[in-house]
Design an enzyme around this catalytic site. Structure first.
Site, PDB file in Angstrom:
ATOM      1  N   GLY A 153       0.823  -1.194   0.000  1.00  0.00           N
ATOM      2  CA  GLY A 153       0.000   0.000   0.000  1.00  0.00           C
ATOM      3  C   GLY A 153       0.861   1.249   0.000  1.00  0.00           C
ATOM      4  O   GLY A 153       2.068   1.200   0.274  1.00  0.00           O
ATOM      5  N   CYS A 154       0.232   2.387  -0.289  1.00  0.00           N
ATOM      6  CA  CYS A 154       0.981   3.642  -0.378  1.00  0.00           C
ATOM      7  C   CYS A 154       1.480   4.101   0.993  1.00  0.00           C
ATOM      8  O   CYS A 154       2.660   4.466   1.138  1.00  0.00           O
ATOM      9  CB  CYS A 154       0.130   4.719  -1.040  1.00  0.00           C
ATOM     10  N   TYR A 155       0.612   4.074   2.000  1.00  0.00           N
ATOM     11  CA  TYR A 155       1.052   4.462   3.341  1.00  0.00           C
ATOM     12  C   TYR A 155       2.175   3.554   3.861  1.00  0.00           C
ATOM     13  O   TYR A 155       3.190   4.052   4.374  1.00  0.00           O
ATOM     14  CB  TYR A 155      -0.120   4.450   4.317  1.00  0.00           C
TER      15      TYR A 155
END
EC number: 1.2.1.38
Length: 351
Positions: A153-155
């Site tokens: 994921g991006c986070y």
């Protein structure tokens, strides 16, 4: 190498087309979609030139297998799991941009993604265990040998890359880690969402998903793997009124309170010296999301508060590139035996 882009008209799919269309090492041999099936690429995106102007086809395992060696699954959570086993059985390698294979336990995925679990009746715990977490800075060698890759994921990307050198070498405590992140609205995807309407989020800043955000468990799982110890941390995401970009501020307690900002900068720089897409900034230079927009770079900065022995690490990424599709292309390069940043040497058209 023939590549299928499945979910071609979502933000992830659009980025994949943009990143691969001029890359001589790859051919976009299949575009798949459901709502957009039966239309040409140019019908949907006349402003993004695709020389072959592929027809977007109904998603089909057989058609993907006939036309591609590798499939990039740019699909909402849950849908990838309906395709992956069939593709693997037909010899197609899979790079999944959803969360379907990021956890080593199917039960954990079902617990975190409970709404999707009700809709998609999965029985592929073996594939969850097989999948390699696609963060090259941690799993470089395993990715290159994998047939199923779970892109992060991006986070988690924005948090784990800066944490990795400090956790893997025992430089910070395993307890008391705090991650404060801010994301542009494109992180929520292309489907209509009241929260991301301009009139709702413009001129404002808001936190969401406190304590129970889905990416908390993903970060904790990989951070625990890196450190060799169970890690429980605090993660708070925020929505900011810009289209793309992500900024994370990470706090940790140094085990050696005598370390300085310069020492910690050297730790980062030495650890990532072979990764040209990671830029460690000089002490007291703090990164802006504008500096990495439309690139696959991550910029890092570090500062030590000598009063209390805490370290503050800053990171910025483009959430749609390094935080999503650019990272998937890095994984594609590795399984293809190509340099990790092949086709990703993008220029930030500052300002």
């Amino acid at each position: 190498m023939n590549v299928a882009i499945v979910g071609a008209t979502g933000y992830g799919g659009i980025q994949a087309v943009n990143l691969l269309k001029s890359n001589k090492n790859y051919k976009i041999s299949y575009l798949g979609g459901n709502k957009s099936s039966g239309t040409k690429w140019s019908d949907n995106f006349p402003f993004i030139n695709l020389e072959s102007d592929n027809l977007i086809e109904k998603i089909s395992i057989d058609r993907i297998a006939d036309k591609a060696n590798v499939a990039l699954l740019c699909l909402p959570n849950g849908i990838s799991s309906t395709l992956t086993r069939g593709l693997l059985e037909k010899g197609v390698k899979v790079i999944d941009l959803s969360a379907d294979y990021r956890y080593k336990s199917l039960d954990q995925w079902k617990n975190i993604y409970s709404n999707e679990a009700k809709k998609y009746k999965r029985d592929d715990d073996d594939l969850c265990k097989e999948a390699v977490y696609g963060l090259p800075e941690i799993n470089f060698n395993d990715i290159s040998k994998a047939r199923l890759i779970a892109s992060p994921g991006c986070y988690p990307t924005s948090a784990l890359i800066p944490l990795n050198p400090f956790l893997s070498q025992g430089i910070i405590d395993n307890e008391g880690i705090v991650i404060d992140s801010k994301s542009g609205t494109s992180g929520g995807g292309r489907e209509p969402n009241q929260k991301s309407l301009f009139s709702e989020c413009g001129d404002g800043l808001s936190a969401y998903g406190l304590i129970n955000h889905r990416h908390t468990s993903e970060i904790e799982q990989i951070a625990s793997f890196i450190s060799g110890n169970d890690i429980e941390l605090l993660f708070t995401p925020h929505l900011i009124p810009m289209t793309r970009g992500m900024h994370s501020t990470i706090y940790g307690r140094l085990r050696d309170p005598g370390l300085t900002s310069s020492d910690c900068r050297i730790i980062l720089e030495n650890y990532y010296r072979n990764y040209s897409h990671i830029r460690v900034l000089p002490v007291d230079i703090y990164p802006s999301t504008k500096w990495v927009k439309n690139t696959n770079e991550i910029h890092l900065s570090v500062k030590v508060d000598t009063r209390n022995g805490r370290v503050i690490i800053l990171s910025v990424i483009d959430n749609l590139i390094k935080g999503q599709t650019g990272q998937a292309i890095q994984n594609l390069n590795l399984i293809s035996g190509l340099p990790i940043n092949n086709g990703l040497e993008m220029i930030n058209h500052y300002p």
